[in-house]
Design a protein around this motif. Sequence first.
Motif, short mmCIF file in Angstrom:
data_model
loop_
_atom_site.label_atom_id
_atom_site.label_comp_id
_atom_site.label_asym_id
_atom_site.label_seq_id
_atom_site.Cartn_x
_atom_site.Cartn_y
_atom_site.Cartn_z
N MET A 256 6.04 39.06 9.71
CA MET A 256 6.59 38.45 8.23
C MET A 256 5.70 38.42 6.85
SD MET A 256 5.96 34.66 7.73
CE MET A 256 4.10 33.57 7.77
N ILE A 257 6.27 39.02 5.79
CA ILE A 257 5.92 39.10 4.91
C ILE A 257 5.95 37.78 4.05
CG2 ILE A 257 6.34 40.50 2.69
CD1 ILE A 257 8.30 42.71 4.47
N ILE B 150 10.87 38.27 8.68
CA ILE B 150 11.09 36.82 7.14
C ILE B 150 10.14 37.35 6.75
CG2 ILE B 150 12.01 35.13 9.62
CD1 ILE B 150 9.39 34.15 9.74
N PHE B 151 10.55 36.96 5.50
CA PHE B 151 10.21 36.99 4.30
C PHE B 151 9.96 35.78 3.63
CE2 PHE B 151 9.32 39.89 0.39
CZ PHE B 151 8.95 39.26 -0.40
N ILE B 152 8.98 34.79 3.21
CA ILE B 152 8.17 34.09 2.59
C ILE B 152 7.40 33.79 1.82
CG2 ILE B 152 8.14 31.18 3.15
CD1 ILE B 152 8.59 31.35 6.29
N PHE C 63 14.58 38.86 6.84
CA PHE C 63 15.92 37.42 6.15
C PHE C 63 14.59 36.87 4.86
CE2 PHE C 63 17.36 32.79 6.54
CZ PHE C 63 18.24 33.23 4.86
N ASP C 64 14.82 37.16 3.82
CA ASP C 64 14.11 36.36 3.08
C ASP C 64 14.53 34.98 1.88
OD1 ASP C 64 13.24 36.05 0.14
OD2 ASP C 64 13.67 37.48 -0.98
N ILE C 65 13.79 34.16 2.91
CA ILE C 65 14.46 33.07 2.83
C ILE C 65 14.47 32.13 1.81
CG2 ILE C 65 13.66 30.49 3.67
CD1 ILE C 65 13.09 32.06 6.69
N THR C 66 13.40 32.21 1.42
CA THR C 66 12.10 31.41 -0.31
C THR C 66 13.59 32.14 -1.34
OG1 THR C 66 10.11 32.64 -0.12
CG2 THR C 66 10.83 30.34 -0.20
N HIS C 67 13.80 33.33 -1.31
CA HIS C 67 14.09 33.73 -2.70
C HIS C 67 15.99 33.42 -2.44
CE1 HIS C 67 11.31 36.27 -4.55
NE2 HIS C 67 11.08 36.04 -5.21
N SER C 68 16.20 32.81 -1.72
CA SER C 68 17.91 32.64 -1.83
C SER C 68 18.25 31.14 -1.50
CB SER C 68 17.76 32.98 0.13
OG SER C 68 17.86 34.47 0.05
#
Length: 278
Positions: free
Chosen positions: A21-22, A235-237, A196-201
């Motif tokens: 995770m990032i 994952i990127f959150i 997968f950059d979840i929060t920017h999406s």
Amino acid sequence: MAAKNIIKVGGAECGSDRLFMISGPCVIEEESVMMQTAEELKKISENLHLPIIYKSSFMKDNRSSLQHYHGPGLEEGLKMLAKIKREFELPVLTDVHFPQQVRPTGEVVDIIQIPAYLCMQSSLLVEAAKTGKVVNLKHGQFIAPENMAKPVKKLEDAGTEKIILTERGYTFGYNDLIVDPRSFFQLNGIGYPVVFDITHSIRKYGIPSKDPKGSTREYLPVISRAGVAAGVDGIFIETHPDPPSALCDASSQYKLDGLEEFVKPLIEIHNLVNDFIK
């Protein structure tokens, strides 16, 4: 499907069977916010056996207004990231916007991030490759995912194969980002770890980030689980102790004290996908 390179970052082997995770505040804020976030992320990493890379930007050069907070700048920002890396033993990541920022950034961070808007900027890519550090190349909202092979080739030609690819949604209609699961298939085919950059999406462009309508938080559970199930390595959150007070992306950052529970099912899904593939 191309064989995937495994990229080592600190104790993480990005692209292996283990999810990573990032995470961190969107932009570097006051020290108390940064250190509180780092302390909690360190605990989450230990509790869930989840490799975590700390992310925060020293500069946001793409804000929609000059009145918005743009970050502390290169010198002060890198000092803060160095302190976090030293005190919490977390790898750190930050983004660059101009070639002259790359070398000093590479002296501090473990991963240099190329923003989505700048993913085709040859001079930026070449300078990042020269540092020898891992480069996180974000998928531009404006190009087809398979065309990310082109900036990847620029990095390879400039001398590096330490590359991570990050998906953050494609522009479908005005101010709307859509995550197409076919993108993960295409990016995986390039041969490097995919995040997968979840929060920017979930950001809604054209709406100030402090406005609750500036994101579609209601979709976070479904798109995060769908993306991990589609086959990503990380994952990127972006996360913050108090998202409404955040100085950037206030409407989309995940609340720090709920992050561990949010991530647990994503780890389970990732493990199930790996077992199924085997």
